[in-house]
Enzyme design. Structure first.
Site, PDB file in Angstrom:
ATOM      1  N   GLU A  99      27.029 -50.855 -42.768  1.00 53.21           N
ATOM      2  CA  GLU A  99      25.841 -51.615 -42.375  1.00 53.21           C
ATOM      3  C   GLU A  99      24.538 -50.866 -42.627  1.00 53.21           C
ATOM      4  O   GLU A  99      23.483 -51.477 -42.812  1.00 53.21           O
ATOM      5  CB  GLU A  99      25.930 -52.039 -40.918  1.00 53.21           C
ATOM      6  CG  GLU A  99      26.996 -53.118 -40.650  1.00 53.21           C
ATOM      7  CD  GLU A  99      28.364 -52.543 -40.361  1.00 53.21           C
ATOM      8  OE1 GLU A  99      28.560 -51.324 -40.554  1.00 53.21           O
ATOM      9  OE2 GLU A  99      29.262 -53.308 -39.926  1.00 53.21           O
ATOM     10  N   PHE A 133      34.553 -56.217 -25.947  1.00 50.28           N
ATOM     11  CA  PHE A 133      34.873 -55.585 -27.234  1.00 50.28           C
ATOM     12  C   PHE A 133      33.707 -55.753 -28.214  1.00 50.28           C
ATOM     13  O   PHE A 133      33.186 -56.854 -28.382  1.00 50.28           O
ATOM     14  CB  PHE A 133      36.144 -56.202 -27.824  1.00 50.28           C
ATOM     15  CG  PHE A 133      36.499 -55.635 -29.171  1.00 50.28           C
ATOM     16  CD1 PHE A 133      36.828 -54.289 -29.305  1.00 50.28           C
ATOM     17  CD2 PHE A 133      36.473 -56.438 -30.300  1.00 50.28           C
ATOM     18  CE1 PHE A 133      37.127 -53.758 -30.551  1.00 50.28           C
ATOM     19  CE2 PHE A 133      36.777 -55.910 -31.550  1.00 50.28           C
ATOM     20  CZ  PHE A 133      37.103 -54.561 -31.678  1.00 50.28           C
ATOM     21  N   GLN A 134      33.326 -54.672 -28.850  1.00 47.40           N
ATOM     22  CA  GLN A 134      32.210 -54.639 -29.803  1.00 47.40           C
ATOM     23  C   GLN A 134      30.920 -55.166 -29.195  1.00 47.40           C
ATOM     24  O   GLN A 134      30.100 -55.789 -29.874  1.00 47.40           O
ATOM     25  CB  GLN A 134      32.562 -55.366 -31.102  1.00 47.40           C
ATOM     26  CG  GLN A 134      33.649 -54.624 -31.887  1.00 47.40           C
ATOM     27  CD  GLN A 134      33.780 -55.078 -33.326  1.00 47.40           C
ATOM     28  OE1 GLN A 134      33.578 -56.251 -33.631  1.00 47.40           O
ATOM     29  NE2 GLN A 134      34.129 -54.144 -34.210  1.00 47.40           N
ATOM     30  N   LYS A 157      28.063 -65.291 -30.146  1.00 45.20           N
ATOM     31  CA  LYS A 157      29.018 -66.072 -30.934  1.00 45.20           C
ATOM     32  C   LYS A 157      29.091 -67.526 -30.476  1.00 45.20           C
ATOM     33  O   LYS A 157      29.203 -68.443 -31.298  1.00 45.20           O
ATOM     34  CB  LYS A 157      30.402 -65.414 -30.841  1.00 45.20           C
ATOM     35  CG  LYS A 157      31.367 -65.875 -31.911  1.00 45.20           C
ATOM     36  CD  LYS A 157      32.658 -65.060 -31.884  1.00 45.20           C
ATOM     37  CE  LYS A 157      33.586 -65.498 -33.004  1.00 45.20           C
ATOM     38  NZ  LYS A 157      34.869 -64.766 -32.947  1.00 45.20           N
ATOM     39  N   MET A 215      15.283 -28.802 -49.134  1.00 47.00           N
ATOM     40  CA  MET A 215      14.076 -28.714 -48.322  1.00 47.00           C
ATOM     41  C   MET A 215      14.338 -27.916 -47.042  1.00 47.00           C
ATOM     42  O   MET A 215      13.483 -27.163 -46.581  1.00 47.00           O
ATOM     43  CB  MET A 215      13.551 -30.118 -47.993  1.00 47.00           C
ATOM     44  CG  MET A 215      12.134 -30.138 -47.449  1.00 47.00           C
ATOM     45  SD  MET A 215      10.934 -29.412 -48.587  1.00 47.00           S
ATOM     46  CE  MET A 215      10.353 -30.871 -49.463  1.00 47.00           C
TER      47      MET A 215
END
Lengths: 583, 172
Positions: A52, A114-115, A164, A481
């Site tokens: 993502e 969940f999630q 959802k 760097m």
């Protein structure tokens, strides 16, 4: 039931209504209804990323290269949190982006489902605005407002979190948003008396400088054209931030190069000695100003910015002009012409600038043993590709600064880089997004060996969608760097900055169906670059460069513009605590 | 060795009208923490018949440049309608409500009640050994009353934080 549509269907219709052609995303449980609504829909092309974070940066690259908002679609929980870095990146660099996140069903919110993650809470301070949609009937209105907020005023990311059940539930649908909200109306033009004052200040300045930034790019190509017009009228030299490169042609005789920490000597000296600084769409970032109390000490300052909160944030200015860069530039030009002003005689000022230019601050030592100096690699890349007007993205680090110094841009929307947040792993997905939006362009990610590994999984995305992006790695086997700062401020104690266990980039390329090219010596450089350009598909070039090269010029943190380190200067290798404490 | 330096501070009272939508208070309070600003007090309640607009009064302190930034950053939030710096625009009225519980017997109890009259505090609860006083006024008046009560058996103090408004006939 034609007049009833599900939330997911309304979302898709609303995106189409906003002209969305591409969505960068990754499916998951909480967005399955939306993915089902997208299934077989020819109007929106879904670009499946591999992570993502890649979706968010690809949307940024798309937005930066095309001027259109980037759209991201990810699932709840880890889908959303993985996208957060890209959202924060877009927030700091003012990139228009709309991020659709799935959320667990409304009844489960707050139950540690969940999630589940508190996406609205997590993204509250790295978005311009965010929403949790509670009812599909609100969806069309919210999507309409989300796009306007993302694109109008100072652009930025907007998150729309959709549970959802709201995606599945249906509501009456007439084909468009029933109730438009118009509470967001940023000021785009500056008051005329302030414009008159700005014109008068410009007309009398003996040592003026235009200091331009990403706001000119965001305002659109017309703003870049107007900048050139005003420059022609006044004859003032132009410098730019990292984000603003390309807004003014680098080929122009009055172009000073980039300013700031790794800017040119002439740009920083001109800022320091100027009697008038006109800041256009930039924000006096710490990387630009150096030590604040020594920043452009004798100048009067005009600041054009669409975001009132950017005014006087770090540097006090004499005249703020709140408005869109392009519109305000147009107002100033009109004011200048109406007043019948002629350009001041700036001969003396230009002579001083030419004196500073003669220091040749971007010079670097040449190698005779066949090694490739990274600066030279960028110079050759520029020379061999400039006819194609390539789109260049970068990761973050030395290679990014070398690209900013040695690759030259004559037009806006050709330079995609993570300026504010400084996100390693930005360049590859951004290049993919840019290639999606500009299929015929030559798109090159100039990368470092460390940064490229941060979103290396996106090689698969380019393969799948047949995107011929090029990745040009300046491989010095260091987080360059970090190593440079450790050399300059921590007596060369190279704590964890060596890129150990690097992959074989050529084999890695081939494993993903890309072409891999390795360049080891100077005599292979031009041929390697040509082979990269000539290959019709995606290519990784592993260009081995001098390992210990540093990026100069450099204003050490806590120092003034006049205290630049150039190649060949003595560098102490230590720094006091005050300077170390600065970012 | 490096030391953290302090800057001169000013105290300002800001009023903010906002869309009364979910998360707006978190947005505003979070803006203060995210950018390192200070909140001395914050009051909020909706003020329209439709319950769709809320008015917030925030008392903050900081250097003048930071106060100006706070104002600008608040205005930048999409649900924010208007921000008024009462201290800047002034003069203004600022009032606060406090509930003050005092317990004691004998002379202390009598003295507490006498002082409450002087301060025009109302008694809103009483037992034979305690009072709860309700006191409205400028914050320093409440400060003074509370400090007097400390000698007379102060048990608990609850304060709303101030609500402020510009003086005169005009809306801010």
């Amino acid at each position: 039931m034609k007049s009833e549509r599900s939330g997911a269907e309304i979302l898709v219709e609303s995106l189409v209504a906003k002209g969305v052609e591409f969505v960068f995303g990754y499916p998951g449980g909480a967005v399955l209804p939306i993915y089902d609504a997208l299934f077989g829909d020819e109007r929106i092309r879904h670009i499946l990323v591999r992570h993502e974070a890649g979706a968010a940066h690809a949307a940024e690259g798309y937005a930066r290269a095309t001027g259109k908002p980037g759209v991201v679609l990810v699932t709840s929980g880890p889908g959303a949190t993985n996208a957060v870095t890209g959202i924060a990146d877009a927030f700091l660099d003012s990139i228009p982006m709309v991020v659709i996140t799935g959320q667990v069903p409304t009844a489960l919110i707050g139950s540690d489902a969940f999630q589940e993650a508190d996406t609205v809470g997590i993204t509250r301070h790295c978005t311009k605005h965010n929403y949790l949609v509670k009812d599909p009937a609100e969806l069309a209105t919210i999507i309409d407002e989300a796009f306007r907020i993302a694109t109008e005023g100072r652009p930025g990311p907007v998150v729309v979190d959709i549970p959802k059940d709201v995606q599945i539930a249906s509501t009456r649908w007439t084909g468009q948003a029933t109730q438009m909200r118009n509470r967001y109306a940023p000021q785009v033009e500056a008051p005329s008396d302030a414009i008159a004052q700005a014109v008068a200040m410009l007309a009398t300045a003996k040592a003026p400088v235009f200091y331009t930034g990403g706001g000119v790019i965001n305002s659109g190509p017309e703003a870049a054209r107007l900048l050139q017009e005003l420059q022609t009228l006044t004859g003032a030299p132009v410098t730019s931030t990292l984000m603003g490169l390309g807004a003014f042609p680098a080929a122009h005789k009055d172009w000073l190069g980039m300013l700031g920490m790794h800017g040119t000597y002439e740009a920083n000296m001109a800022m320091n000695r100027a009697d008038l600084v006109v800041c256009i769409g930039a924000r006096f970032d710490d990387r630009v100003t150096g030590r604040l109390d020594a920043f452009s000490p004798d100048s009067r300052k005009i600041h054009i910015d669409i975001d009132r909160a950017s005014i006087n944030k770090t540097v006090r200015v004499d005249l703020p002009l709140v408005g869109d860069c392009g519109r305000v530039l147009h107002q100033i030009i009109t004011g200048w012409l109406d007043a019948g002003h002629q350009a001041q005689d700036l001969t003396e000022w230009h002579a001083r600038i030419n004196g500073w230019r003669a220091r040749n601050s971007l010079a670097y030592p040449k190698r005779t043993n066949g090694e490739i100096m990274p600066q030279l690699a960028i110079e050759r890349l520029y020379e061999l590709t400039k006819d194609r007007e390539p789109i260049i993205s970068t990761e973050v680090g030395q290679h990014q600064m070398w690209a900013a110094q040695h690759f030259h841009f004559d037009r806006p929307n050709k330079w995609l880089t993570s300026g504010g947040l400084g996100t390693m792993g930005y360049g590859l997905p951004a290049a993919i997004g840019a290639q999606v939006g500009c299929p015929d362009a030559l798109v090159i990610d100039i990368a470092g060996d460390a940064s490229i590994q941060m979103n290396i999984q996106e090689l698969g995305t380019a393969t799948q969608f047949r995107l011929p992006v090029k990745v040009f790695i300046l491989n010095n086997e260091w987080m360059g760097m970090v190593r440079q700062w450790q050399e300059l401020t921590y007596e060369s104690r190279y704590s964890s900055s060596y890129s150990d266990a690097l992959p074989d980039f050529v084999k890695l390329a081939e494993a993903y169906g890309w072409k891999g090219i390795q360049i080891d010596t100077l005599d292979q450089l031009d041929d390697g670059i040509r082979a990269m350009i000539d290959h019709p598909g995606p290519v990784i070039v592993d260009c081995r460069v001098t390992k210990e090269a540093n990026c100069f010029p450099m204003i050490p943190s806590g120092a003034a513009h006049t205290d630049m380190i150039l190649y060949g200067d003595e560098v102490a290798g230590t720094m006091d605590d005050e300077a170390k404490a600065l970012v | 060795m490096m030391k953290i330096k302090a800057e001169a501070q000013e105290r300002h009272v800001l009023t903010i009208t906002v869309d009364n939508e979910a998360g707006i208070l978190a947005k505003i309070a979070g803006l203060f923490t995210a950018r390192g600003y200070n909140i001395d007090s914050l009051t909020v309640a909706d003020i329209t018949d439709e319950h769709d607009v809320s008015r917030i009064t925030i008392v903050t302190h900081g250097p003048p440049a930071v106060i100006d930034q706070i104002h600008a950053q608040l205005e930048r939030l999409v649900p924010v309608h208007k921000v008024t710096d009462l201290t800047e625009v002034g003069p203004y009225v600022a009032r606060e409500l406090a509930l003050i519980k005092v317990a004691g017997k004998g002379e202390n109890r009598v003295e507490a009640l006498r002082l409450a009259e002087v301060f025009r505090a109302n008694v809103v609860d009483t037992t034979t050994s305690s009072f709860i006083f309700e006191l409205t006024g400028a914050p320093d008046k409440i400060d003074t009353f509370v400090s007097l009560m400390k000698e007379l058996g102060l048990v608990e103090v609850g304060r709303t934080g101030i609500v402020g408004m510009i003086r005169g006939a005009e809306a801010a």
